[in-house]
Write an enzyme that holds these catalytic residues in place. Structure first.
Site, PDB file in Angstrom:
ATOM      1  N   LYS A 259       0.736  -1.407  -0.040  1.00  0.00           N
ATOM      2  CA  LYS A 259      -0.111   0.144   0.168  1.00  0.00           C
ATOM      3  C   LYS A 259       1.037   1.385  -0.037  1.00  0.00           C
ATOM      4  O   LYS A 259       0.520   2.221  -0.769  1.00  0.00           O
ATOM      5  CB  LYS A 259      -0.769  -0.064   1.357  1.00  0.00           C
ATOM      6  CG  LYS A 259      -2.049  -0.672   1.148  1.00  0.00           C
ATOM      7  CD  LYS A 259      -2.916  -0.241   2.427  1.00  0.00           C
ATOM      8  CE  LYS A 259      -2.224  -0.525   3.649  1.00  0.00           C
ATOM      9  NZ  LYS A 259      -1.737  -2.019   3.945  1.00  0.00           N
TER      10      LYS A 259
ATOM     11  N   THR B 101       3.910   1.544  -1.024  1.00  0.00           N
ATOM     12  CA  THR B 101       4.629   1.793  -2.277  1.00  0.00           C
ATOM     13  C   THR B 101       3.636   2.284  -3.351  1.00  0.00           C
ATOM     14  O   THR B 101       4.122   3.021  -4.239  1.00  0.00           O
ATOM     15  CB  THR B 101       4.987   0.404  -2.629  1.00  0.00           C
ATOM     16  OG1 THR B 101       6.094  -0.119  -1.687  1.00  0.00           O
ATOM     17  CG2 THR B 101       5.885   0.318  -3.930  1.00  0.00           C
TER      18      THR B 101
ATOM     19  N   ARG C 219       1.862   7.312   6.960  1.00  0.00           N
ATOM     20  CA  ARG C 219       2.047   7.063   8.459  1.00  0.00           C
ATOM     21  C   ARG C 219       3.460   7.096   8.852  1.00  0.00           C
ATOM     22  O   ARG C 219       4.354   6.392   7.821  1.00  0.00           O
ATOM     23  CB  ARG C 219       1.243   5.779   9.233  1.00  0.00           C
ATOM     24  CG  ARG C 219      -0.246   5.819   8.879  1.00  0.00           C
ATOM     25  CD  ARG C 219      -1.036   4.440   8.919  1.00  0.00           C
ATOM     26  NE  ARG C 219      -0.314   3.618   7.684  1.00  0.00           N
ATOM     27  CZ  ARG C 219      -0.229   2.593   7.649  1.00  0.00           C
ATOM     28  NH1 ARG C 219      -0.696   1.650   8.710  1.00  0.00           N
ATOM     29  NH2 ARG C 219       0.062   1.614   6.709  1.00  0.00           N
TER      30      ARG C 219
ATOM     31  N   LYS D  14       8.952  -7.266   9.456  1.00  0.00           N
ATOM     32  CA  LYS D  14       8.599  -6.760   8.263  1.00  0.00           C
ATOM     33  C   LYS D  14       9.246  -5.802   7.906  1.00  0.00           C
ATOM     34  O   LYS D  14       9.099  -5.261   6.621  1.00  0.00           O
ATOM     35  CB  LYS D  14       6.964  -6.153   8.795  1.00  0.00           C
ATOM     36  CG  LYS D  14       6.098  -6.133   7.542  1.00  0.00           C
ATOM     37  CD  LYS D  14       4.905  -5.525   8.015  1.00  0.00           C
ATOM     38  CE  LYS D  14       3.934  -5.214   6.791  1.00  0.00           C
ATOM     39  NZ  LYS D  14       2.488  -4.643   6.937  1.00  0.00           N
TER      40      LYS D  14
ATOM     41  N   ALA E 276      -3.090  -0.632  12.197  1.00  0.00           N
ATOM     42  CA  ALA E 276      -4.612  -0.883  11.876  1.00  0.00           C
ATOM     43  C   ALA E 276      -5.161  -1.991  12.633  1.00  0.00           C
ATOM     44  O   ALA E 276      -6.616  -2.097  12.597  1.00  0.00           O
ATOM     45  CB  ALA E 276      -4.955  -0.517  10.394  1.00  0.00           C
TER      46      ALA E 276
ATOM     47  N   PHE F 281      -3.329  -2.197   6.715  1.00  0.00           N
ATOM     48  CA  PHE F 281      -3.763  -3.604   6.582  1.00  0.00           C
ATOM     49  C   PHE F 281      -4.938  -3.637   5.492  1.00  0.00           C
ATOM     50  O   PHE F 281      -5.016  -2.827   4.335  1.00  0.00           O
ATOM     51  CB  PHE F 281      -4.242  -4.469   7.738  1.00  0.00           C
ATOM     52  CG  PHE F 281      -2.991  -4.722   8.566  1.00  0.00           C
ATOM     53  CD1 PHE F 281      -1.983  -5.499   8.141  1.00  0.00           C
ATOM     54  CD2 PHE F 281      -2.971  -4.218   9.987  1.00  0.00           C
ATOM     55  CE1 PHE F 281      -0.954  -5.473   8.837  1.00  0.00           C
ATOM     56  CE2 PHE F 281      -1.737  -4.368  10.525  1.00  0.00           C
ATOM     57  CZ  PHE F 281      -0.843  -5.133  10.282  1.00  0.00           C
TER      58      PHE F 281
ATOM     59  N   PHE G  51       4.321  -7.805  -9.809  1.00  0.00           N
ATOM     60  CA  PHE G  51       5.416  -8.467  -9.140  1.00  0.00           C
ATOM     61  C   PHE G  51       6.072  -9.193 -10.551  1.00  0.00           C
ATOM     62  O   PHE G  51       5.147  -9.530 -11.455  1.00  0.00           O
ATOM     63  CB  PHE G  51       5.079  -9.377  -8.418  1.00  0.00           C
ATOM     64  CG  PHE G  51       5.128  -8.990  -6.817  1.00  0.00           C
ATOM     65  CD1 PHE G  51       4.146  -7.986  -6.606  1.00  0.00           C
ATOM     66  CD2 PHE G  51       5.944  -9.275  -6.093  1.00  0.00           C
ATOM     67  CE1 PHE G  51       3.991  -7.403  -5.238  1.00  0.00           C
ATOM     68  CE2 PHE G  51       6.001  -8.829  -4.668  1.00  0.00           C
ATOM     69  CZ  PHE G  51       4.883  -7.835  -4.286  1.00  0.00           C
TER      70      PHE G  51
ATOM     71  N   TRP H 195       6.888   0.212  -8.155  1.00  0.00           N
ATOM     72  CA  TRP H 195       8.142  -0.329  -7.728  1.00  0.00           C
ATOM     73  C   TRP H 195       9.427  -0.528  -8.639  1.00  0.00           C
ATOM     74  O   TRP H 195      10.225   0.037  -8.014  1.00  0.00           O
ATOM     75  CB  TRP H 195       7.755  -1.686  -7.059  1.00  0.00           C
ATOM     76  CG  TRP H 195       8.676  -2.542  -6.399  1.00  0.00           C
ATOM     77  CD1 TRP H 195       9.120  -2.285  -5.090  1.00  0.00           C
ATOM     78  CD2 TRP H 195       9.843  -3.399  -6.995  1.00  0.00           C
ATOM     79  NE1 TRP H 195      10.368  -2.996  -4.701  1.00  0.00           N
ATOM     80  CE2 TRP H 195      10.672  -3.501  -5.858  1.00  0.00           C
ATOM     81  CE3 TRP H 195       9.957  -3.844  -8.241  1.00  0.00           C
ATOM     82  CZ2 TRP H 195      11.755  -4.673  -5.978  1.00  0.00           C
ATOM     83  CZ3 TRP H 195      10.738  -4.886  -8.372  1.00  0.00           C
ATOM     84  CH2 TRP H 195      11.780  -4.986  -7.299  1.00  0.00           C
TER      85      TRP H 195
END
Lengths: 558, 558
Positions: free
Chosen positions: A72, A74, A95, A106, A275, A303, A383, A411
């Site tokens: 999210k 990214t 955030r 993570k 979240a 999330f 991806f 990305w």
């Protein structure tokens, strides 16, 4: 193709002085509080309620994520680059990362590949000290509580067994979840049970995120509910005269932070993540600051859309009078394979059948967003392992639902890879946006609010309340907290409260184990299943792979 | 006469942009990392070993203080103003305040009256985040330790009963002194005893203060001794691969902070306080930075000269090759009355007899300073309650010892009130300074080093070692730590280890209760008497009297 690590890309980037980024937003140098050359705090007087009403807010959320996350942040950054590329003046509002995940599994939260905010090391480490300020304000209140129960002359008669307020630390540290304090004799206080939550889970963080100005912040700090006296009177932070000192500790933390994207577009970063166990969106002040300075604001909520977006829409936007005009639902082919039953080791192997089956998760999130009267756009976060057939299936099926699904290649390519996404978002904002509506009224009965979320968003058949939760509800009623917002604590891995129910589960109920109160934040927090507010470190913590050389160049931070 | 509070004086002051202060030191704007408009971090490349050798270092210390303190910081700042007034280019180099005392009894540490460093609110609150960085680095190591003893695959076989490393928090919080952690079942770690020290007492703070550069910092972090395995092998932070991640957390904290005095002279503030339970001087890097940029550097060491100055001279200067050319001994008439037997309620009443009797405390400190081959100057920190007769007595008696005693009126008048003191200091620096010598060689046997300090500085007849201390000594020997410096933990209220022995006690022995190790800092820490490394809050914490209005203006902070 990005063969470099995130930190290598960030370090190779030629970063601009933050005063030049501020200039793009018409902020004078005098209004910047610099933190080094690449970070600055923004004064609250830049907030302009008129511009907030007319500028455009775009919320980025996701389908139910795999543990790696859907990207999210990214996509939010990439979309902002794309919007600027196609001629919109756009700012991303994010955030702040927590140190816990940075040293855990993570990693940080500054985006990835060619869609990052910089300086990523600083953002992922102490940044401008906001989390530390939240932590200190939280822990000052703890020290004042224990000092009071120890005091002979100033004692408020607080029953130590009823104290709900915990200490916090911004670290993944499971050994601090449950502790006993005040041991060692009369000089060391009254022994009692306590525990540490991770700092983003602090009510002080929630208050910082919900506060509309400094006075509101101070009032909310005073409203924090701590526990009861021995004769069952409620005790608040204001009874300990704590709110001014706590506000003093937060006097800089209330100001949003300005940094930049790799393509030198403005990024405002402010407020805490998580979240699942907190509200998980940036501060109201930061979002308003973005909208005051920029025609388009791209923001994110943590999330899946059942958690962050639900809270963003029913809590934050409802309270602050924000009107998100488009929701971007981030999905990855990998996660759809997962929801279609693919095993972890096969996440990166094309599997059209799994994607077809997994699509139902995305479909439910699309339906949910429309319940708020907002039109979604689906961003397929690309991806290398994605197959064309899988992508086509997602696009076509979304189209049949009247939703545009766009490949997001931020990305790999930065803004060049998100122009299509940007145009899809602009189309919704300019042609399809009306006034969003929250799902429930804060003034509805507590159980009704909880059930609305459970049924409408999670797809549950109903809500079961454990005995403890029923007792908690009675207490909430007695304390007069019925009109608060609902801030669910629920696993991010499923629409339900059961990690294993992937896809689009049906025929289930959710169980409210207990209900916490954050009276300063004005949150009622139903705990669904076993949510922990202090993570642990993995067997091999990320810290082990980090190095820093004598020039201060870091590697292994992600 | 100063009728305003410290914070009112500071707020009324027209503060200059820090880039203009830097200009006075020939620091280019590009070398400044600004933290707002009035604070900046300085890059380590500005350190110049040649200038360190030729410029002049002045150490400010004090007689045995009353609980209110003798005003070392105020005199240090005032003296710096005075030196600049009489034509010397002078910088003051101070320690950073801890939040604990700010919310407790003592208040912050930014000077007082018209001898303050500004912005005093920021300096006394989070400043540039150094303490937070120290705290996080310390607590990351704690989390890694508990994570390791919980781990099935990476377990180093650490015996939890032997872990000496504690968590820290920058807060006065007695309830955290002694705790049990890891409770609540297998998911929450292995239960064990632990405790929190206050952040300035962290070995990480000591390492930051002792490090000569970033590589040295990292090496020392790796050298931290944690405890033993079940088969009695020592475990260090490097065994947990912790030193890089800890150094990453400290990458900005290692840089000294530049602020200014009320008269716009440069002030460098860096490193932790508490010379009773820590080394209590600013960082080696900060002192060297000051000497690289300024002809005169005025610095301070905490509490009485038996604590801070002893450590400054035997630990810091010896290790870093510094040569203090003059020591300023701060005394107050009030404290001499105290040492002469006056009761607390009479501290502010002139009492020549008490001053005469209390002078012996000052005399012993004068003798002590001369043992280092340094000439002292006595600064009488003026109070409105001082009588002329008392002042005259101190001046005359000092003169008979060959020492100049000067009234220091910096609190009331700023630099105008300290010109005499400045001239007295210049006289010693320019006419009487030679090469100082430390009192002991780090390579001497441990007991010999401890006894040298106890006999020569404290005036004790000898040292008694409790059984635990003897066991600790054997462990130090076995671990090969004999060559470390001695960093005494002793009450600041007496030359002895007994609070009640004021004045110049004789015929006493000191008792070493136990001996701690800070292997990364290279400290052996004998604990004399009952020293606590975590203070408590008073019955009415200072936080209760603090307010902040909606414009962010603070009152009640001192």
């Amino acid at each position: 193709m990005a063969h470099l690590t995130d930190i290598e890309i960030a370090q190779a980037n030629d970063i601009n002085h933050i005063k030049n980024i501020a200039k793009k937003l018409d902020i004078s140098e005098d209004d910047l509080d610099l933190y080094g050359k690449y970070k600055a705090k923004l004064p609250l007087h830049l907030i302009d309620e008129n511009k907030i009403k007319t500028n455009n807010l775009v919320l980025v959320t996701a389908i139910t994520p795999t543990p790696a996350g859907e990207g999210k942040t990214t996509v939010s950054i990439g979309l902002t680059e794309g919007l600027n590329k196609v001629g919109k003046q756009a700012t991303v509002v994010l955030r702040e990362p927590s140190l816990g995940p940075v040293f855990g599994i993570k990693g940080g939260a500054a985006g990835g590949g060619y869609s990052q905010v910089v300086p990523m090391e600083d953002i992922n480490l102490h940044f401008t000290g906001d989390f530390n300020a939240v932590e200190k304000a939280n822990n000052l209140l703890s020290a004042l509580i224990d000092n009071n129960i120890q005091s002979k002359t100033q004692n408020l008669n607080i029953d130590p067994r009823t104290i709900l307020w915990k200490r916090v630390i911004d670290m993944n540290d499971r050994a601090l979840r449950q502790i006993t304090i005040g041991l060692g004799g009369t000089a060391n206080g009254i022994p009692r049970e306590d525990g540490f939550n991770i700092t983003p889970a602090s009510e002080v963080m929630a208050i910082l995120c919900m506060a509309t100005d400094f006075e509101d912040l101070k009032k909310r700090l005073g409203d924090i509910f701590i526990g009861f006296t021995f004769d069952r009177k409620p005790i608040f932070a204001r009874d300990l005269k704590a709110e001014n000192a706590m506000a003093i500790l937060l006097k800089e933390a209330i100001k949003p932070n300005l940094v930049q994207t790799l393509e030198e577009n403005p990024a405002i970063i402010h407020g805490g993540p998580f979240a699942n166990i907190a509200q998980g969106t940036n501060t109201i002040i930061a979002t308003k600051m973005g909208l005051s300075l920029s025609n388009y604001v791209v923001t994110e909520a943590g999330f899946g859309a059942d958690l962050g977006a639900e809270k963003f829409l029913n809590i934050k936007s409802a309270y602050a009078g924000l009107n998100p005009k488009c929701v971007v639902l981030v999905a990855t082919v990998r996660a759809l394979r997962h929801h279609g039953g693919a095993q972890k080791e096969d996440y990166n192997t094309p599997n059209l059948d799994a994607v077809k089956d997994g699509f139902k998760n995305l479909e439910k999130h699309i339906e949910n967003i429309r319940k708020y009267n907002i039109e979604p756009v689906v961003a397929i976060n690309a991806f290398v392992s994605d197959s064309e057939k899988e992508i086509d299936y997602i696009k076509t099926t979304c189209e049949s639902l009247g939703v545009q699904a766009v490949l997001s290649e931020g990305w790999e390519k930065g803004g060049e890879g998100t122009k299509d996404l940007a145009n899809a978002v602009i189309n919704v904002v300019e042609n399809k946006a009306t006034q969003y509506k929250p799902l429930y009224d804060w003034k509805s009965p507590v159980k009704e609010k909880i059930e609305t979320i459970a049924k409408e968003i999670y797809g549950a058949d109903g809500v079961i309340y454990d005995k403890k939760a029923e007792l908690n509800l009675r207490r909430i009623d007695r304390l007069g907290f019925n009109d608060f917002a609902i801030c669910m604590a629920k696993t991010q891995k499923s629409f339900s409260d059961d990690d294993k129910l992937i896809g689009r589960p049906t025929g289930f109920k959710v169980t409210v184990r207990e209900i916490e109160i954050a009276a300063g934040a004005q949150f009622i927090i139903p705990i669904l299943g076993k949510m922990m507010r202090m993570p642990g470190l993995p067997a091999i913590p990320a810290s082990e792979g980090m190095t820093i050389d004598k020039e201060g160049v870091i590697s292994g931070l992600s």
